[in-house]
Design an enzyme around this catalytic site. Structure first.
Site, PDB file in Angstrom:
ATOM      1  N   LYS A  83      12.613  -4.653 -32.032  1.00  0.00           N
ATOM      2  CA  LYS A  83      11.695  -5.503 -31.250  1.00  0.00           C
ATOM      3  C   LYS A  83      10.557  -4.663 -30.692  1.00  0.00           C
ATOM      4  O   LYS A  83      10.774  -3.532 -30.222  1.00  0.00           O
ATOM      5  CB  LYS A  83      12.481  -6.165 -30.126  1.00  0.00           C
ATOM      6  CG  LYS A  83      11.731  -7.224 -29.321  1.00  0.00           C
ATOM      7  CD  LYS A  83      12.708  -7.877 -28.324  1.00  0.00           C
ATOM      8  CE  LYS A  83      12.035  -8.984 -27.522  1.00  0.00           C
ATOM      9  NZ  LYS A  83      12.954  -9.587 -26.548  1.00  0.00           N
ATOM     10  N   SER A 158      12.939 -14.494 -26.437  1.00  0.00           N
ATOM     11  CA  SER A 158      11.742 -13.834 -26.857  1.00  0.00           C
ATOM     12  C   SER A 158      11.924 -12.973 -28.115  1.00  0.00           C
ATOM     13  O   SER A 158      10.932 -12.563 -28.719  1.00  0.00           O
ATOM     14  CB  SER A 158      11.194 -12.949 -25.742  1.00  0.00           C
ATOM     15  OG  SER A 158      12.151 -12.000 -25.355  1.00  0.00           O
ATOM     16  N   SER A 182      17.162 -13.876 -24.194  1.00  0.00           N
ATOM     17  CA  SER A 182      16.207 -13.587 -25.269  1.00  0.00           C
ATOM     18  C   SER A 182      16.776 -12.998 -26.533  1.00  0.00           C
ATOM     19  O   SER A 182      16.041 -12.826 -27.504  1.00  0.00           O
ATOM     20  CB  SER A 182      15.126 -12.643 -24.736  1.00  0.00           C
ATOM     21  OG  SER A 182      14.309 -13.350 -23.832  1.00  0.00           O
TER      22      SER A 182
END
Lengths: 508, 96, 489
Positions: A83, A158, A182
């Site tokens: 990420k 997210s 997330s």
């Protein structure tokens, strides 16, 4: 497990075994992975940056080590996406924000070091909601991510890029971060297993902070066992993170082989009854039934304070975030928009650099901490948080894990909720409590909806009891996701020969 | 929250909001804060706040010098550099 | 100045803790390096970096708290103080707010009017900011050097118990002494390791409420602190007497103009939005550890001077001079205790006094101070050996000076030098008597003067005897014999 011809890369354990045994070379895996990303990612937009040069070099190093007879790490040759809020030295790390566009950190995050030490091949940085604030990956400054199960749907957020890349078979696994859900919520939307470890289990050094008392790095993978291996590699004390737990790491892979006989599974009846989506209710019921058949006992528990999760979370997280994001001021790195004086430079830089959701949360957080409001907002929320922790403690006196839906619905359509922030926040109601309480929680697929979208089920355990999460979710996986259905979108094989060798071509 | 309060908070947070943004922000934050009002009903008498959800026991750091970043790398991402330092818009009181 | 007004002063001192590395990272705290030579992701506030507290910094802060009579909290908290400024890497300073490490201490200050107790509200730990430098050349930019960013500090906040600039200066000097003697801070005002801000207000004499106060920053010497406070008190009085009101503001001291000047008054009220730093666990210091630090506290300057006066016969002046720097005090202590251990018949206080005089006269001029340490021309043990020879009358003071010079140059021991050069005093009564008689016989005029009452002439004869014996005669014996032979005046 996966249908042949659809998966050029392979899962974590499959690839690690193949590379270790010599059936595949790490280089071949890496080339296939990159080719697949080139061919398949334009539809998903799960990657913000592909580090072709770095990946091929890492793969070549694994092959060289194997040829030299050296011992290989548990992730040797396994291609992983990371990420883009995790610092990777010399490689762009943007948090999907204009304010960090082009920023290259001078150091690796702790988890990145652990991946490298284990021989993993980090192929690139995945897309996310800007600064990890969002539940649909529509808040990325560089464009949304598309759910491989239905390209007009959100992958969740997210960590939407990580989840989509794993579900789309572009990589073996990915790292995400979880603050209020997330990692788990996109895991559920994309049909992959994702875990948020106990707070402090995994070092946050190098994770660009959103809410410091909630953030944790978590792996997303195609199977429970893959996820377990990854978490074992990532976990452990790091002296560079003062909130890092000094505690031995559990044997998560081994825990996958245990059975759930006599495991007490707690269920919050009120919560389940409030779920309106029939698919979610059905799959959660399936999961309960599966665990019962496998020998678990189901008990009813209550978490009365969990209903205030949204209010607690959206006071505490933005407050911490407003402080954590103050460093993005255009003075030492990142975007600078010059103004007439110092104050104007700050204001214009941050106005231009941050997207609307980030601004909203900074405003909310600043307000919650400001003079006159601190007691009523921030402090109050932190006190209610204590009540929530007590609820969990009481529940765990009667059960070993708490089971719940991961999300109230399967993946919603892109654009559906972006008009109303509160509506978007409601997507997190089931994932918030574990984050607030610092407890480990895993989401694993429990089947598909009638429309063919994955539905996840969540298990929460007491602090540092990740092992039983893997045991229980593996039982659910065995019963309900054994064939690991793949999304309709299947990563095309792509042209491996077009991937330049490690000997010197520029990366994208 | 009033528009005035929004502007004050924006100044505290060093965010330059245009008038449209102020209006939208006032509405959005108002809705969110209205939802938070549900916490008023929760009785927290005698309850300690949770600043750390899990007990933390990491030891303090030994007082030992560790290598620093070399200066070039430290300054590499800076928007402006001068004389080995970060060049920023003028401040009124400097140390020297 | 007719004072129907009373000044009320509170002082905030920021003192750097004497550690090798910074408070939250391993960068060196060394002063004077090229800009940004000692920085890392943590003290630069790079995204993703995290603070980890320095154990030694905490120990020093506890030490300071105990030396200043504070209650030390076994559990305190780091808090974030949020504001925007280029010298603040993270956009917040890690400090302590609601739960500081130390609280409720005091400092006894000696004033001409007597001893006064000044309360200390709190002493907490925090990190220092970076340095803003004016841009060089034509640039209008400010340049920021992060070497100092993250240096560990204690902030020492006094109660508003001070009533004059004189008291303030006395308080600061004493505070600095204590911090230096406990090894907490090196007392270097020029380099900025000890900084002071003053809060000054006035009120009608006899009033209990506090007037509006101003904060004076940027005073980097004791002399300037005193001048700035005096100036500010006068300024405030003038404002009030002219019918105006004192404005709450920050003022800065101008060294060139010798007055305080207002800094920006147009600034949003500082809402620092303090909250406990989620990146840092509660700061736990076990009571046993606190007690151990307390037990290991070195002798504080006051106690040391009292002991020197009582046991070693030093005057207050001597004691002050020899305790101006902790390394010098340690050196003198070593010399004195080595001497006294072998004092034999001589009284400790006489020995001590002589040693004090010698050290002040002959050693201090050659001492090189470096922070909390100092370099001495000869080691304490060697000096003690030299002074022992004087105490035993082997050599006199004048010869001792000569021997010292040689010791400094050659590194040889005192005894070896005296032996080799035959510098031992002449104590043989016969030889001395011969020299004395010779001097008396040679100068009848002076003899007459002496006997007529001019007793100062004795010195002349002493000089003559010394000349004749090349300085080696024992002055005590010479004196005694002269008096005897010259008779009563």
């Amino acid at each position: 497990m996966t249908r042949p011809g659809e998966d050029a890369v392979g899962g974590v354990i499959d690839v690690a075994e193949a590379v270790r045994g010599g059936a595949r070379s790490a280089l071949e895996v890496a080339e296939a992975c990159i080719a697949g990303i080139r061919a398949g990612d334009p539809a998903l937009h799960s990657f913000l940056y592909v580090d072709e040069e770095g990946a091929l070099a890492a793969a070549a190093a694994v092959d060289a080590a194997r040829a030299a007879g050296e011992a290989l790490g548990p992730l040797a040759g396994v291609p992983i996406g990371v990420k883009d809020n995790l610092c990777t030295a010399g490689v762009p790390t943007t948090c999907a924000s204009k304010i960090l566009e082009g920023y290259r950190p001078p150091y690796d995050a702790h988890v990145i070091e652990r991946l490298r030490d284990a021989g993993a091949v980090i192929v690139g940085k995945t897309n996310l909601d800007e600064f990890a604030m969002g539940s649909s990956n529509e808040n990325s400054a560089f464009g949304p991510v598309h759910n491989p199960w239905a390209l007009d749907r959100a992958p969740g957020g997210s960590s939407g890029g990580s989840a989509a890349a794993v579900a789309g078979r572009l990589v073996s696994a990915a790292l995400g971060s979880d603050t209020g859900g997330s990692v788990r919520q996109p895991g559920a939307f994309c049909g992959v297993t994702a875990i948020k470890p106990t707070y402090g289990r995994v070092s946050r050094y190098g994770l660009i902070a959103f809410a410091s008392s909630l953030d944790q790095v978590g792996p997303l993978a195609r199977s429970v066992r893959d996820c377990a291996r990854l978490l074992e590699v990532l976990s452990g004390y790091d002296p560079r993170d003062a909130t890092s737990a000094v505690r031995p790491v559990g044997q998560y892979e081994r825990a996958c082989e245990r059975d759930v006989r006599k495991l007490r599974v707690g269920v919050v009846r009120d919560e389940l009854e409030q779920v309106q989506d029939p698919d979610v209710r059905a799959r959660v019921d399936d999961a309960i039934a599966a665990l019962e058949s496998a020998g678990a006992d189901v008990v009813e528990v209550t978490l009365p304070t969990a209903r205030y999760g949204l209010s607690m979370y959206y006071l505490i997280a933005p407050a911490e975030a407003s402080s954590n994001l103050a460093r993005f001021d255009g003075m030492r790195y990142g975007l600078r928009v010059a103004g007439a004086d110092l104050t104007a430079t700050y204001e214009r830089t941050r106005a231009a650099g941050f997207g609307p959701e980030v601004k909203r949360r900074i405003m909310l957080g600043t307000y919650a901490l400001s003079a006159g409001y601190y007691d009523a907002f921030y402090l109050k929320a932190q006190k209610v948080r204590t009540l929530l922790r007590r609820d969990f403690a009481a529940a765990f006196a009667r059960c070993d894990v708490v089971l719940s839906p991961t999300t109230p619905t399967p993946a919603f359509k892109l654009g559906d909720k972006s008009g109303d922030p509160l509506q978007m926040y409601l997507a997190d109601i089931f994932t918030l409590p574990a984050a607030l309480a610092g407890l480990p929680a895993i989401s694993t697929p429990a089947g598909l909806s009638a429309a063919g979208l994955p539905v996840g089920v969540q298990l929460t355990a007491p602090a540092f009891e990740e092992e039983r999460l893997f045991t229980a979710s593996r039982a659910v996986e065995d019963a309900l996701w054994r064939d690991a259905p793949a999304p309709a979108f299947a990563a095309p094989r792509g042209d491996r020969s077009a991937v330049s060798s490690a000997a010197g071509a520029p990366s994208r | 929250m009033t528009a005035d309060e929004v502007r004050k908070v924006a100044r505290l947070a060093r965010l330059d909001l245009g008038p449209d943004e102020v209006e939208r922000m006032t509405a959005d934050l108002g809705a969110i804060l209205a939802h938070m009002a549900e916490l008023d009903a929760v009785d927290v008498a005698g309850v300690e706040p949770t600043f750390h959800a899990v007990p933390l026991d990491a030891p303090l750091r030994e007082d030992r010098v560790a290598p620093s970043l070399d200066r070039e790398r430290a300054l590499a991402a800076a928007p402006r550099v001068e004389a080995g330092a970060f060049a920023v818009p003028k401040v009124l009181e400097a140390d020297s | 100045m007719v004072s129907s007004y009373e000044a009320v002063i509170g002082l905030e001192v920021h003192a750097q803790l004497h550690t090798k590395s910074k408070l939250f990272c391993g960068c060196a705290t060394a002063y004077g390096a090229p800009p940004n030579a000692h920085v890392c992701p943590v003290c630069l506030g790079l995204p993703g970096a995290l603070p980890v507290p320095n154990a030694e910094a905490i120990a020093l802060a506890v030490r300071a708290g105990l030396a200043l009579g504070c209650d030390v909290a076994t559990s305190s908290r780091f808090a974030r103080k949020n504001y925007f400024y280029p010298d603040l890497a993270k956009g917040y300073q890690i400090s302590q707010f609601e739960l500081p490490l130390n609280a409720r201490g005091a400092l006894e200050v000696e004033l001409p009017s007597g001893t006064k107790r000044i309360g200390i509200t709190r002493i907490h730990v925090e990190e220092d900011a970076a340095k803003n430098l004016h841009g060089v050349g034509a640039g209008t930019d400010t340049l920021v050097d992060f070497n100092r960013a993250g240096t560990p500090l204690i902030e020492i906040v006094s109660e508003p118990d001070l009533r004059s600039a004189e008291e303030a200066e006395a308080y600061l000097r004493k505070l600095r002494d204590i911090l230096m003697f406990t090894g907490v801070n090196d007392g270097n005002l020029e380099e900025g390791s000890f900084r002071c801000d003053a809060n000054v207000s006035i009120r009608p004499a006899g009033d209990e409420t506090l007037g509006t106060r101003t904060e004076i920053k940027n005073v980097n010497s004791f002399r300037f602190v005193r001048m700035a406070i005096e100036h500010e008190i006068a300024r405030q009085q003038a404002v009030v007497e002219a019918g105006g009101e004192v404005v709450q503001e920050t003022r800065t001291w101008s060294e060139s103009h010798h007055k305080t000047r207002s800094m920006r008054t147009k600034e949003d009220a500082h809402d620092y939005r303090y909250f406990p730093d989620p990146d840092l666990p509660p700061l736990v210091v076990a009571q046993a550890r606190i007690d151990a630090i307390g037990a290991a506290l070195p002798e504080l300057p006051d106690a040391k001077r009292t002991r020197w006066r009582a046991e070693l016969g030093l005057t207050e002046y001597d004691a002050q001079v020899l305790s101006a720097h902790p390394a010098v005090a340690r050196y003198f202590d070593e010399v004195a205790s080595a001497l006294c251990a072998q004092a034999g018949g001589a009284a400790r206080d006489e020995v001590g006094k002589r040693a004090a005089n010698f050290v002040q006269a002959e050693i201090l001029g050659h001492v090189e101070q470096a922070g909390l340490d100092a370099r001495f021309p000869v080691p304490a043990a060697a000096l003690a050996e030299l002074l022992r020879l004087v105490e035993r009358d082997v050599i006199n003071g004048k010869i001792a000076k000569r021997v010292l010079s040689e010791m400094i140059e050659s590194g040889e021991g005192a005894e070896a030098i005296v032996e080799r050069e035959g510098l031992a005093q002449v104590t043989d009564a016969g030889a001395i008597e011969a020299a004395v008689r010779a001097a008396i016989d040679a100068h009848p005029a002076q003899v007459a003067q002496y006997r007529a009452g001019k007793t100062a002439v004795l010195g002349f004869f002493v000089g003559q005897v010394m000349k004749a014996t090349r300085g080696a005669a024992n002055p005590k014996q010479v004196n005694a014999l002269l008096r005897e032979l010259l008779g009563e005046p």
